[in-house]
Enzyme design. Structure first.
Site, PDB file in Angstrom:
ATOM      1  CG  ASP A   9      45.312  41.282  36.651  1.00  0.00           C
ATOM      2  OD1 ASP A   9      45.284  41.273  35.403  1.00  0.00           O
ATOM      3  OD2 ASP A   9      45.585  40.279  37.325  1.00  0.00           O
ATOM      4  CE  LYS A 107      46.656  38.314  34.589  1.00  0.00           C
ATOM      5  NZ  LYS A 107      46.136  37.826  35.870  1.00  0.00           N
ATOM      6  CB  CYS A 152      48.999  39.442  38.443  1.00  0.00           C
ATOM      7  SG  CYS A 152      47.810  38.117  38.790  1.00  0.00           S
TER       8      CYS A 152
HETATM    9  C1  VGL Z   1      45.755  38.242  41.245  1.00  0.00           C
HETATM   10  C2  VGL Z   1      45.326  36.733  42.911  1.00  0.00           C
HETATM   11  C3  VGL Z   1      44.377  36.120  42.127  1.00  0.00           C
HETATM   12  C4  VGL Z   1      46.526  39.445  40.793  1.00  0.00           C
HETATM   13  C5  VGL Z   1      44.806  37.624  40.443  1.00  0.00           C
HETATM   14  O1  VGL Z   1      46.065  40.158  39.886  1.00  0.00           O
HETATM   15  O2  VGL Z   1      47.612  39.675  41.373  1.00  0.00           O
HETATM   16  N1  VGL Z   1      46.009  37.786  42.469  1.00  0.00           N
HETATM   17  N2  VGL Z   1      44.117  36.577  40.897  1.00  0.00           N
END
Ligand code: VGL
Ligand code: ZN
Length: 198
Positions: A9, A107, A152
């Protein structure tokens, strides 16, 4: 080659100036780019939510961001709107070297289920398909980096270890949201799951 680097991410919304900015999230782009050169296989994940996603606080009447709600699958943190499909916030950081990525795994694209982990969605039942992809390629050792360390990255690492992958988190190349002690809790849970914190 049996090793892969999984970059979690590294998107604009998780970097300073983004909608769910992780403090100093942009500082790890350089270190991650150097790691990308060292691995035979590189996989990027991309948080990828429809506008009506159930993890967004503004889709719940009167709910504050960072509060916790009850979903059919259990407790869920409500986040500021982030990584909406096709928006600049969902794009990878402009300096991330995406050229060596064999796969980009999206995702969190089902409106009703969040997905912190790159392997299972938050209902713990819906599979992303990543385990099958890695196994078909004969990959057994995983190194994880990226954002956010305590969400994540941690959930992905714990699932990877429980699926039988030899799993390492390179902590210098992660940054955390760290709400209510979530980083300490995540590090403890990762160690307990057999993840190496490097
Ligand atoms: C994430 C919160 C919501 C992450 C993704 O990448 O850690 N955290 N969506
Ligand atoms: Zn998200």
């Amino acid at each position: 080659m049996t090793q892969a680097l999984i970059v979690i991410d590294m998107q604009n919304d998780f970097c300073p100036g983004g909608n769910l900015a992780v403090p100093h999230g942009d500082q790890i782009v350089g270190p991650i780019n150097r790691l990308i050169e060292d691995f035979p296989t590189v996989i990027l994940t991309q948080d990828w939510h429809p506008a009506d996603h159930a993890s967004f606080a503004d889709n719940h009447e009167g709910a504050e961001p960072f509060s916790v709600t009850q979903m059919p699958y259990g407790p869920q943190v409500l986040w500021p709107r982030h990584c909406v499909i096709g928006t600049p916030g969902a794009a990878f950081h402009r300096d991330l070297n995406v050229k060596r990525a064999d796969m980009v795994l999206r995702k969190g694209f089902r409106a009703g289920i969040d997905s912190y982990s790159a392997f299972h969605e938050n209902d713990r039942k819906t599979q992303t398909g990543l385990a099958g992809y890695l196994r078909e390629r004969g990959i057994t050792q995983l190194s994880l980096v990226g954002l956010a360390h305590d969400f994540c990255v941690a959930w992905s690492a714990i699932d990877a270890a429980s699926l039988g992958f030899e799993t390492r988190v390179i902590e210098d190349a992660c940054r955390a949201i760290d709400m209510d002690g979530s980083l300490d809790a995540a590090r403890q849970a990762m160690r307990q799951a057999g993840v190496t914190l490097a």
